[in-house]
Motif scaffolding. Structure first.
Motif, PDB file in Angstrom:
ATOM      1  N   GLN A  72       0.869  -1.186   0.000  1.00 39.07           N
ATOM      2  CA  GLN A  72       0.000   0.000   0.000  1.00 39.07           C
ATOM      3  C   GLN A  72       0.905   1.236   0.000  1.00 39.07           C
ATOM      4  O   GLN A  72       1.708   1.419   0.923  1.00 39.07           O
ATOM      5  CB  GLN A  72      -0.874   0.005   1.255  1.00 39.07           C
ATOM      6  CG  GLN A  72      -1.764   1.234   1.362  1.00 39.07           C
ATOM      7  CD  GLN A  72      -2.412   1.371   2.735  1.00 39.07           C
ATOM      8  OE1 GLN A  72      -1.815   1.033   3.741  1.00 39.07           O
ATOM      9  NE2 GLN A  72      -3.645   1.841   2.764  1.00 39.07           N
ATOM     10  N   TRP A  73       0.768   2.056  -1.037  1.00 37.90           N
ATOM     11  CA  TRP A  73       1.584   3.263  -1.160  1.00 37.90           C
ATOM     12  C   TRP A  73       0.704   4.488  -0.919  1.00 37.90           C
ATOM     13  O   TRP A  73      -0.288   4.670  -1.619  1.00 37.90           O
ATOM     14  CB  TRP A  73       2.206   3.346  -2.556  1.00 37.90           C
ATOM     15  CG  TRP A  73       3.082   2.188  -2.898  1.00 37.90           C
ATOM     16  CD1 TRP A  73       2.737   1.077  -3.625  1.00 37.90           C
ATOM     17  CD2 TRP A  73       4.454   2.006  -2.546  1.00 37.90           C
ATOM     18  NE1 TRP A  73       3.803   0.232  -3.734  1.00 37.90           N
ATOM     19  CE2 TRP A  73       4.878   0.769  -3.079  1.00 37.90           C
ATOM     20  CE3 TRP A  73       5.373   2.757  -1.819  1.00 37.90           C
ATOM     21  CZ2 TRP A  73       6.160   0.274  -2.911  1.00 37.90           C
ATOM     22  CZ3 TRP A  73       6.662   2.262  -1.660  1.00 37.90           C
ATOM     23  CH2 TRP A  73       7.047   1.043  -2.203  1.00 37.90           C
ATOM     24  N   LEU A  74       1.076   5.294   0.059  1.00 43.78           N
ATOM     25  CA  LEU A  74       0.301   6.489   0.372  1.00 43.78           C
ATOM     26  C   LEU A  74       1.166   7.732   0.242  1.00 43.78           C
ATOM     27  O   LEU A  74       2.345   7.727   0.630  1.00 43.78           O
ATOM     28  CB  LEU A  74      -0.231   6.399   1.806  1.00 43.78           C
ATOM     29  CG  LEU A  74      -1.412   5.454   2.046  1.00 43.78           C
ATOM     30  CD1 LEU A  74      -1.644   5.258   3.532  1.00 43.78           C
ATOM     31  CD2 LEU A  74      -2.680   5.973   1.392  1.00 43.78           C
TER      32      LEU A  74
ATOM     33  N   SER B  92       4.880   6.687   0.297  1.00 47.39           N
ATOM     34  CA  SER B  92       5.482   5.930   1.389  1.00 47.39           C
ATOM     35  C   SER B  92       4.797   4.574   1.496  1.00 47.39           C
ATOM     36  O   SER B  92       3.578   4.471   1.339  1.00 47.39           O
ATOM     37  CB  SER B  92       5.323   6.672   2.706  1.00 47.39           C
ATOM     38  OG  SER B  92       5.944   7.925   2.629  1.00 47.39           O
ATOM     39  N   LEU B  93       5.600   3.589   1.776  1.00 46.63           N
ATOM     40  CA  LEU B  93       5.057   2.240   1.949  1.00 46.63           C
ATOM     41  C   LEU B  93       4.471   2.143   3.358  1.00 46.63           C
ATOM     42  O   LEU B  93       5.194   2.301   4.340  1.00 46.63           O
ATOM     43  CB  LEU B  93       6.176   1.202   1.770  1.00 46.63           C
ATOM     44  CG  LEU B  93       5.795  -0.257   1.969  1.00 46.63           C
ATOM     45  CD1 LEU B  93       4.760  -0.699   0.956  1.00 46.63           C
ATOM     46  CD2 LEU B  93       7.029  -1.143   1.871  1.00 46.63           C
TER      47      LEU B  93
ATOM     48  N   PHE C 103       9.152   6.545  -4.658  1.00 44.73           N
ATOM     49  CA  PHE C 103       8.577   5.531  -3.778  1.00 44.73           C
ATOM     50  C   PHE C 103       9.593   5.215  -2.687  1.00 44.73           C
ATOM     51  O   PHE C 103      10.728   4.853  -2.996  1.00 44.73           O
ATOM     52  CB  PHE C 103       8.218   4.263  -4.569  1.00 44.73           C
ATOM     53  CG  PHE C 103       7.034   4.451  -5.461  1.00 44.73           C
ATOM     54  CD1 PHE C 103       7.169   5.035  -6.715  1.00 44.73           C
ATOM     55  CD2 PHE C 103       5.769   4.069  -5.056  1.00 44.73           C
ATOM     56  CE1 PHE C 103       6.073   5.231  -7.538  1.00 44.73           C
ATOM     57  CE2 PHE C 103       4.662   4.245  -5.875  1.00 44.73           C
ATOM     58  CZ  PHE C 103       4.820   4.843  -7.114  1.00 44.73           C
ATOM     59  N   GLU C 104       9.169   5.411  -1.448  1.00 42.07           N
ATOM     60  CA  GLU C 104      10.068   5.159  -0.324  1.00 42.07           C
ATOM     61  C   GLU C 104       9.487   4.051   0.550  1.00 42.07           C
ATOM     62  O   GLU C 104       8.279   4.007   0.770  1.00 42.07           O
ATOM     63  CB  GLU C 104      10.242   6.431   0.517  1.00 42.07           C
ATOM     64  CG  GLU C 104      10.996   7.518  -0.216  1.00 42.07           C
ATOM     65  CD  GLU C 104      11.152   8.780   0.626  1.00 42.07           C
ATOM     66  OE1 GLU C 104      10.510   8.876   1.686  1.00 42.07           O
ATOM     67  OE2 GLU C 104      11.914   9.662   0.189  1.00 42.07           O
ATOM     68  N   SER C 105      10.383   3.228   1.037  1.00 45.57           N
ATOM     69  CA  SER C 105       9.913   2.103   1.862  1.00 45.57           C
ATOM     70  C   SER C 105       9.682   2.510   3.315  1.00 45.57           C
ATOM     71  O   SER C 105       9.236   1.699   4.122  1.00 45.57           O
ATOM     72  CB  SER C 105      10.916   0.954   1.791  1.00 45.57           C
ATOM     73  OG  SER C 105      12.161   1.397   2.250  1.00 45.57           O
ATOM     74  N   SER C 106       9.998   3.778   3.652  1.00 45.61           N
ATOM     75  CA  SER C 106       9.804   4.219   5.042  1.00 45.61           C
ATOM     76  C   SER C 106       8.394   4.783   5.234  1.00 45.61           C
ATOM     77  O   SER C 106       7.737   5.197   4.276  1.00 45.61           O
ATOM     78  CB  SER C 106      10.835   5.279   5.387  1.00 45.61           C
ATOM     79  OG  SER C 106      10.752   6.333   4.459  1.00 45.61           O
ATOM     80  N   LEU C 107       7.956   4.815   6.476  1.00 46.81           N
ATOM     81  CA  LEU C 107       6.628   5.360   6.796  1.00 46.81           C
ATOM     82  C   LEU C 107       6.631   6.876   6.609  1.00 46.81           C
ATOM     83  O   LEU C 107       7.679   7.514   6.750  1.00 46.81           O
ATOM     84  CB  LEU C 107       6.266   5.012   8.241  1.00 46.81           C
ATOM     85  CG  LEU C 107       5.947   3.536   8.505  1.00 46.81           C
ATOM     86  CD1 LEU C 107       5.931   3.244   9.995  1.00 46.81           C
ATOM     87  CD2 LEU C 107       4.612   3.151   7.878  1.00 46.81           C
ATOM     88  N   PRO C 108       5.481   7.458   6.288  1.00 42.85           N
ATOM     89  CA  PRO C 108       5.452   8.918   6.089  1.00 42.85           C
ATOM     90  C   PRO C 108       5.710   9.683   7.392  1.00 42.85           C
ATOM     91  O   PRO C 108       5.436   9.172   8.475  1.00 42.85           O
ATOM     92  CB  PRO C 108       4.027   9.167   5.591  1.00 42.85           C
ATOM     93  CG  PRO C 108       3.235   8.004   6.040  1.00 42.85           C
ATOM     94  CD  PRO C 108       4.166   6.845   6.089  1.00 42.85           C
TER      95      PRO C 108
END
Lengths: 220, 135
Positions: A157-159, A169-170, B23-28
């Protein structure tokens, strides 16, 4: 740790037994019509067609399996957060008679991220997935057919947060399972037009936001 | 002329590349925007804040102003999530002021998908300070 490995080994052994027993049943059942077992004293191997002769198991298939390369493109829509998404899936794999096993990639776009169109928290949402699909054509009547299948894959899920425009962000990711049923119409050759229904649910870790029903149509 | 075209082309390419989302694998980073602390509900209804924090998520900097004080304190912040479920998350926030002092908090962030951020509750020494989001 040791206990878990022991359990896994037991499960693996049971699966191997089940597979071998099933394989034996198939060979016995198909022996009279489909496959005959080579006699021990046979010396005239050259009289058989080498392309269909299986030296490993000593079996001579008299009916060839219908094995073919398969690649499809689907469009789909899923009801998530109460709103429809738009998505596409491309798969590539092998078909063996009525069974298709394929690897797939899937993408879905959300018109309303998290079910909201305000953009006050997240301004965009996308879902991607890679996985394996298994499909069986269970029933055929003339050109019409009915298939059942299951997709299992790893979804992401990309937000896009309102404070970081242009960066996704994943947030959630995990194992997705998607059983499906479809009806098809075999139009020309192998071209089977299909329309189907599926239900998707993230299996582990659970994420209720992505539970939902959807429909798909096979384009090519 | 060709040389200049090449540079124009490079600039265009950069502009084009900037349009492609990352696209980043870290949380926002949800520690973003203005949050105000009000002494009581009356002050909140009249929007008379006691303290105001403004977080810049890109540079991870903040400003902290206190009502009645002319000086605005600046600094940088770091955060770590201990739990993240999109509209509610918990973690730890450290504010490092430019004057060398710092403050560490446990925080709870709350938001709604429709309305956006609601509040950040900062906890220090078992005392909660609820900062309300200022749109």
């Amino acid at each position: 740790m040791y206990g878990t490995m022991k359990k896994l080994a037991m499960i693996l052994l049971m699966v191997l037994f089940a597979v071998s027993a099933y394989a034996d049943e198939i060979i016995e059942a198909e022996e009279p019509s489909g496959i005959k077992i080579e006699e021990e004293s046979t010396n005239n191997r050259s009289s058989y067609d080498p392309d269909t002769y299986d030296y490993t198991f000593g079996l001579i298939p008299t009916e060839e399996l219908d094995i073919y390369f398969a690649s499809h493109l689907y469009m789909d829509t899923t009801m998530l957060y109460g709103y429809p998404t738009i998505g596409a899936t491309w798969d590539i794999g092998l078909g063996v008679d009525t069974v298709t096993i394929a690897a797939y990639v899937k993408y879905a776009h959300f018109f309303k991220p998290l079910g909201s169109g305000t953009g006050n928290l997240y301004i965009a949402e996308e879902m991607t997935e890679i996985g394996l699909s298994f499909k069986v054509r269970a029933y055929e009547l003339g050109r019409f057919n009915v298939s059942f299948g299951i997709n299992t894959g790893w979804y992401q899920q990309w937000l896009m947060h309102y404070s970081s425009a242009n960066t996704y962000s994943l947030v959630n990711n995990g194992l997705m399972i998607r059983p499906e049923a479809s009806i098809g119409w075999n139009w020309i050759g192998r071209w089977n037009m299909e329309i189907g229904l599926f239900y998707q649910t993230p299996l582990y870790p659970t994420y209720e936001g992505y539970n939902g029903w959807g429909v798909f149509i096979k384009l090519v | 002329m060709l040389f200049s075209l090449l540079f124009i082309g490079c600039d265009d390419m950069k502009s084009l590349m900037s349009l492609i989302p990352k696209f980043e694998s870290s949380l926002p980073n949800v520690i973003s925007g203005k949050f105000a602390y009000y002494e009581n509900e009356t002050d909140q209804s009249q929007r008379i804040y006691t303290e105001l924090y403004e977080f810049d998520p890109i540079n991870r900097t903040f400003t902290h102003s206190v009502a009645g004080e002319d000086e605005e304190r600046k600094g940088s912040y770091t955060y770590a999530y201990s739990d993240f479920i999109i509209t509610e998350c918990n973690g730890f926030l450290t504010l490092a002021y430019e004057d060398g002092t710092s403050a560490a908090y446990a925080f709870k962030y709350e938001a709604t998908a429709v309305g956006g951020p609601v509040s950040i509750t900062l906890r220090q020494d078992n005392v909660d300070k609820v900062l309300i989001f200022e749109p």
